[in-house]
Design a protein around this motif. Structure first.
Motif, PDB file in Angstrom:
ATOM      1  N   VAL A 218     -30.302  13.931  12.233  1.00 56.45           N
ATOM      2  CA  VAL A 218     -29.889  13.994  10.823  1.00 56.45           C
ATOM      3  C   VAL A 218     -29.561  15.459  10.534  1.00 56.45           C
ATOM      4  O   VAL A 218     -30.414  16.242  10.123  1.00 56.45           O
ATOM      5  CB  VAL A 218     -31.000  13.499   9.877  1.00 56.45           C
ATOM      6  N   PRO A 219     -28.320  15.872  10.773  1.00 55.29           N
ATOM      7  CA  PRO A 219     -27.976  17.298  10.737  1.00 55.29           C
ATOM      8  C   PRO A 219     -28.103  17.960   9.368  1.00 55.29           C
ATOM      9  O   PRO A 219     -28.301  19.181   9.294  1.00 55.29           O
ATOM     10  CB  PRO A 219     -26.529  17.332  11.238  1.00 55.29           C
ATOM     11  N   ASP A 220     -27.997  17.196   8.278  1.00 54.51           N
ATOM     12  CA  ASP A 220     -28.048  17.827   6.962  1.00 54.51           C
ATOM     13  C   ASP A 220     -29.457  17.819   6.356  1.00 54.51           C
ATOM     14  O   ASP A 220     -29.651  18.268   5.226  1.00 54.51           O
ATOM     15  CB  ASP A 220     -27.064  17.144   6.003  1.00 54.51           C
ATOM     16  N   ALA A 225     -31.024  22.526   7.879  1.00 55.11           N
ATOM     17  CA  ALA A 225     -31.641  22.980   9.131  1.00 55.11           C
ATOM     18  C   ALA A 225     -31.597  21.884  10.193  1.00 55.11           C
ATOM     19  O   ALA A 225     -31.579  22.168  11.391  1.00 55.11           O
ATOM     20  CB  ALA A 225     -33.080  23.413   8.898  1.00 55.11           C
ATOM     21  N   GLY A 226     -31.571  20.624   9.750  1.00 57.37           N
ATOM     22  CA  GLY A 226     -31.447  19.508  10.676  1.00 57.37           C
ATOM     23  C   GLY A 226     -32.781  18.914  11.095  1.00 57.37           C
ATOM     24  O   GLY A 226     -33.781  19.621  11.228  1.00 57.37           O
ATOM     25  N   LEU A 227     -32.766  17.597  11.296  1.00 62.52           N
ATOM     26  CA  LEU A 227     -33.945  16.862  11.764  1.00 62.52           C
ATOM     27  C   LEU A 227     -33.553  15.982  12.937  1.00 62.52           C
ATOM     28  O   LEU A 227     -32.533  15.296  12.901  1.00 62.52           O
ATOM     29  CB  LEU A 227     -34.511  15.978  10.645  1.00 62.52           C
ATOM     30  N   VAL A 228     -34.358  15.986  13.994  1.00 65.43           N
ATOM     31  CA  VAL A 228     -34.236  15.033  15.075  1.00 65.43           C
ATOM     32  C   VAL A 228     -35.547  14.262  15.115  1.00 65.43           C
ATOM     33  O   VAL A 228     -36.623  14.831  14.950  1.00 65.43           O
ATOM     34  CB  VAL A 228     -33.953  15.725  16.433  1.00 65.43           C
ATOM     35  N   TYR A 229     -35.451  12.935  15.301  1.00 62.46           N
ATOM     36  CA  TYR A 229     -36.685  12.153  15.315  1.00 62.46           C
ATOM     37  C   TYR A 229     -36.579  11.007  16.312  1.00 62.46           C
ATOM     38  O   TYR A 229     -35.483  10.579  16.696  1.00 62.46           O
ATOM     39  CB  TYR A 229     -37.004  11.606  13.914  1.00 62.46           C
ATOM     40  N   VAL A 260     -36.010  21.005  12.921  1.00 63.16           N
ATOM     41  CA  VAL A 260     -37.220  20.205  12.730  1.00 63.16           C
ATOM     42  C   VAL A 260     -37.181  18.987  13.643  1.00 63.16           C
ATOM     43  O   VAL A 260     -36.146  18.308  13.744  1.00 63.16           O
ATOM     44  CB  VAL A 260     -37.370  19.747  11.262  1.00 63.16           C
ATOM     45  N   ALA A 261     -38.321  18.713  14.299  1.00 63.54           N
ATOM     46  CA  ALA A 261     -38.442  17.530  15.149  1.00 63.54           C
ATOM     47  C   ALA A 261     -39.623  16.698  14.660  1.00 63.54           C
ATOM     48  O   ALA A 261     -40.642  17.233  14.218  1.00 63.54           O
ATOM     49  CB  ALA A 261     -38.661  17.926  16.603  1.00 63.54           C
ATOM     50  N   ALA A 262     -39.481  15.373  14.731  1.00 62.03           N
ATOM     51  CA  ALA A 262     -40.553  14.468  14.326  1.00 62.03           C
ATOM     52  C   ALA A 262     -40.644  13.309  15.303  1.00 62.03           C
ATOM     53  O   ALA A 262     -39.619  12.814  15.793  1.00 62.03           O
ATOM     54  CB  ALA A 262     -40.307  13.941  12.916  1.00 62.03           C
ATOM     55  N   VAL A 263     -41.861  12.883  15.588  1.00 66.58           N
ATOM     56  CA  VAL A 263     -42.089  11.667  16.366  1.00 66.58           C
ATOM     57  C   VAL A 263     -43.029  10.781  15.564  1.00 66.58           C
ATOM     58  O   VAL A 263     -44.139  11.194  15.206  1.00 66.58           O
ATOM     59  CB  VAL A 263     -42.687  11.969  17.749  1.00 66.58           C
ATOM     60  N   PHE A 264     -42.569   9.566  15.263  1.00 66.62           N
ATOM     61  CA  PHE A 264     -43.366   8.569  14.545  1.00 66.62           C
ATOM     62  C   PHE A 264     -44.054   7.685  15.582  1.00 66.62           C
ATOM     63  O   PHE A 264     -43.382   6.984  16.351  1.00 66.62           O
ATOM     64  CB  PHE A 264     -42.476   7.718  13.650  1.00 66.62           C
ATOM     65  N   LEU A 319     -40.935   5.582   6.320  1.00 63.76           N
ATOM     66  CA  LEU A 319     -41.357   6.843   6.924  1.00 63.76           C
ATOM     67  C   LEU A 319     -40.246   7.879   6.868  1.00 63.76           C
ATOM     68  O   LEU A 319     -40.464   9.039   6.474  1.00 63.76           O
ATOM     69  CB  LEU A 319     -41.765   6.609   8.384  1.00 63.76           C
ATOM     70  N   LEU A 320     -39.056   7.468   7.283  1.00 63.23           N
ATOM     71  CA  LEU A 320     -37.937   8.397   7.322  1.00 63.23           C
ATOM     72  C   LEU A 320     -37.545   8.849   5.916  1.00 63.23           C
ATOM     73  O   LEU A 320     -37.296  10.035   5.677  1.00 63.23           O
ATOM     74  CB  LEU A 320     -36.745   7.756   8.028  1.00 63.23           C
ATOM     75  N   THR A 321     -37.522   7.907   4.984  1.00 57.06           N
ATOM     76  CA  THR A 321     -37.165   8.245   3.601  1.00 57.06           C
ATOM     77  C   THR A 321     -38.129   9.273   3.017  1.00 57.06           C
ATOM     78  O   THR A 321     -37.713  10.259   2.401  1.00 57.06           O
ATOM     79  CB  THR A 321     -37.169   6.973   2.725  1.00 57.06           C
ATOM     80  N   ASN A 322     -39.431   9.050   3.217  1.00 55.49           N
ATOM     81  CA  ASN A 322     -40.427   9.973   2.678  1.00 55.49           C
ATOM     82  C   ASN A 322     -40.346  11.340   3.330  1.00 55.49           C
ATOM     83  O   ASN A 322     -40.487  12.377   2.659  1.00 55.49           O
ATOM     84  CB  ASN A 322     -41.831   9.389   2.854  1.00 55.49           C
ATOM     85  N   LEU A 323     -40.104  11.363   4.645  1.00 58.21           N
ATOM     86  CA  LEU A 323     -40.004  12.638   5.337  1.00 58.21           C
ATOM     87  C   LEU A 323     -38.770  13.411   4.882  1.00 58.21           C
ATOM     88  O   LEU A 323     -38.843  14.617   4.594  1.00 58.21           O
ATOM     89  CB  LEU A 323     -39.974  12.431   6.848  1.00 58.21           C
ATOM     90  N   LEU A 324     -37.628  12.738   4.807  1.00 56.43           N
ATOM     91  CA  LEU A 324     -36.395  13.407   4.366  1.00 56.43           C
ATOM     92  C   LEU A 324     -36.536  13.933   2.948  1.00 56.43           C
ATOM     93  O   LEU A 324     -36.058  15.032   2.627  1.00 56.43           O
ATOM     94  CB  LEU A 324     -35.214  12.449   4.478  1.00 56.43           C
ATOM     95  N   ARG A 325     -37.168  13.162   2.071  1.00 57.15           N
ATOM     96  CA  ARG A 325     -37.352  13.593   0.695  1.00 57.15           C
ATOM     97  C   ARG A 325     -38.215  14.865   0.650  1.00 57.15           C
ATOM     98  O   ARG A 325     -37.926  15.788  -0.112  1.00 57.15           O
ATOM     99  CB  ARG A 325     -38.025  12.490  -0.121  1.00 57.15           C
ATOM    100  N   THR A 326     -39.241  14.901   1.462  1.00 58.74           N
ATOM    101  CA  THR A 326     -40.142  16.052   1.465  1.00 58.74           C
ATOM    102  C   THR A 326     -39.478  17.271   2.098  1.00 58.74           C
ATOM    103  O   THR A 326     -39.680  18.417   1.655  1.00 58.74           O
ATOM    104  CB  THR A 326     -41.442  15.711   2.220  1.00 58.74           C
TER     105      THR A 326
END
Length: 330
Positions: A218-220, A225-229, A260-264, A319-326
């Protein structure tokens, strides 16, 4: 930065008549190594001591070669009452899982940690945010206490140091000095590191292939800064150990297009119950990057600026919605 005064920890430990040491859930080598190092000293002094963690039910295989694992007891064997309860490498009471109730029945509680997000949930809190590991804080406590670090204690402390620095990729001033001191006791640093960080069963490879195939960019996210999960579902982990699951974040975080990287990671026992690992890094010009400790804290967890986590429930979309919002969007 002025080093944190460890004298309060020395005073409470020196007077302890019995001690319970609690590590955080899904334990890593820093919490277990720190707990076992301290427990060995207390046993040497003749103080009754046990070490435990709430979950999983058994110690991860990679840590079973640590000295003094005979001091570990199951969660249901942890005494209800104790003179001193020590929490090691745990940023909040919730990270003790089902054992958090032991805090209320202890005569005295001591928190030893290095997480910036630590909530100071003990009666005495020795939290050194400048330390690279809780093992490093334990080493300072032992020095101030006048307790020597022998080979078995050094083994446990080195386990915490090498894992929390990512094989010394993320060090602080003094990290290598401590490593040299521990190695000088005769421990085999290479073998300890290989056992903890570079040994996996074959089942890790097909699991890894499936999980990495779920990775999304999710580059934006995070204001650009971008998120990879990636998502680890409970059925993905049936044939692997907990440490194999925990290792995934270190591969996801290498993505160049995301800071930013995340693993659920879904719980093996409860559907749609998750632990989330977050990682970030400084910008290429050296300026601070995304503070994932703040993100994790806002979502009920905590950690360090560049390494944090939290627990949550819901669908992967939730999970993704809450993380992106934060994290924030552009």
């Amino acid at each position: 930065m002025t080093p944190v005064d460890v004298t309060p920890a020395v005073e409470i430990l020196d007077a302890a008549k019995s001690v319970t040491i609690l590590c955080h859930v899904q334990p890593d080598a820093d919490t277990i190594g720190s707990g076992l190092a301290l427990a060995q000293v207390l046993r040497r002094r003749g103080v009754p001591v046990v070490v435990s963690f709430a979950e999983p039910a058994e110690l991860p295989v990679s840590m079973r070669s640590l000295p003094a694992t005979d001091l570990l007891v199951r969660a249901d064997q942890v005494p209800r009452e104790v003179d001193v309860l020590v929490s090691v490498d745990c940023g909040a009471a919730g990270r003790l899982g089902s054992l958090r109730d032991r805090l209320d029945s202890a005569a005295k509680t001591l928190v030893i940690d290095h997480h910036r997000s630590n909530t100071r949930f003990g009666q005495v809190n020795v939290v050194d945010e400048a330390a690279e590991s809780t093992a490093g804080v334990i080493a300072r406590i032992l020095d101030a206490w006048g307790e020597p670090i022998d080979r078995d204690i050094a083994h446990c402390l080195f386990a915490g140091l090498v894992t929390d620095t990512g094989s010394f990729k993320w060090t602080r001033p003094g990290s290598h000095t401590l490593a040299e001191r521990l190695l000088a006791t005769g421990i085999d640093g290479a073998a300890i590191t290989r056992t903890l960080m570079d040994t996996h069963p074959f089942a890790w490879l097909p699991m890894l292939s499936k999980v990495l195939g779920s990775a999304q960019l999710v580059p934006d996210a995070a204001h650009g800064a971008g998120l990879v999960y990636a998502v680890v579902r409970r059925e993905d982990t049936e044939s692997v150990r907990s440490e194999e699951v925990e290792s995934i974040i270190d591969l996801i975080r290498t993505t160049a297009e995301a800071q930013v990287a995340a693993v659920f990671k879904e719980s093996r026992s409860e559907a749609e119950h998750w632990t989330v690992s977050l990682r970030s890094h400084a910008n290429h010009d050296g300026t601070p990057g995304v503070d994932v400790a703040c993100v994790a804290t806002a979502l009920g967890g905590g950690g360090h600026r560049y390494a944090a986590g939290y627990s949550t429930t819901g669908t992967t979309t939730d999970l993704l919605t809450n993380l992106l919002r934060t994290l924030g969007s552009p």
